[in-house]
Design an enzyme around this catalytic site. Sequence first.
Site, PDB file in Angstrom:
ATOM      1  CB  SER A  13     119.100 -16.900 102.894  1.00 22.54           C
ATOM      2  OG  SER A  13     119.180 -15.647 103.509  1.00 22.54           O
ATOM      3  CG  LEU A  87     106.776   2.222 102.390  1.00 18.39           C
ATOM      4  CD1 LEU A  87     106.287   3.665 102.373  1.00 18.39           C
ATOM      5  CD2 LEU A  87     107.100   1.787 103.808  1.00 18.39           C
ATOM      6  CG  HIS A 104     116.400  -3.013 109.227  1.00 21.07           C
ATOM      7  ND1 HIS A 104     116.211  -2.605 107.915  1.00 21.07           N
ATOM      8  CD2 HIS A 104     117.470  -2.321 109.680  1.00 21.07           C
ATOM      9  CE1 HIS A 104     117.122  -1.692 107.621  1.00 21.07           C
ATOM     10  NE2 HIS A 104     117.893  -1.501 108.664  1.00 21.07           N
ATOM     11  CG  ASP A 145     113.422  -0.262 108.035  1.00 19.99           C
ATOM     12  OD1 ASP A 145     112.869  -1.354 107.802  1.00 19.99           O
ATOM     13  OD2 ASP A 145     114.333   0.199 107.349  1.00 19.99           O
TER      14      ASP A 145
END
Length: 196
Positions: A13, A87, A104, A145
Amino acid sequence: MIRVAILASGTGSNARAIYADALQGGPYKLALLMSNRSVAPVLNWAESVGIPAFCWTNLEMANGSLLLRFLKDNQIDLVVLAGYLRLLPKEVVEAYSGRILNIHPSLLPLHGGKGMYGKHVHEAVIASGDAQTGITIHLVNEEFDRGPILEQVSIPVEASDDAVSLAEKIHALEHKSYPLAVRRLAETLLQQKHHG
Ligand code: GRF
């Protein structure tokens, strides 16, 4: 035009929102879509709108020289992770330093790291009793992250919220914010190209 590669493993999306922004005059083109999941709906979608789409195995995606060569052969300027859960190899992170974005679905450093994606994030927010949650757009390095944060947008967690309602709100926020962040970085890269 900045040439963007999207890496995605899910519904896509965010990839669609970014594609819509590119069509509306963003200074970039979705030149490539890569996935590590052959059943990812995002692959069919990309093919249906004419974006060259490739599915590689995890082993291939982890092969830094192979992936880097492929990105370079496709003249990719900017890599955008949109629901890509692995990763990136060191060679790619180094060669594309400052040119790899991730989004995130929480206010990092809260609720990030390996295994923290999708509903796991929103369940953790509810379980922790956080008053706020949100999204983080950051540059990618070799840790999950942990790259430099470019932007965060927060929303309140209401008493009536559960992981499902939070997921919906966060997705809506992502679809607004991520294309703008891609646009901004693309504009910066375009200026650097012209001056360099
Ligand atoms: C998004 O919620 C994003 O924050 C995370 O993965 C999800 C991808 O969703 N990194 P979609 O495939 O773009 O719908």
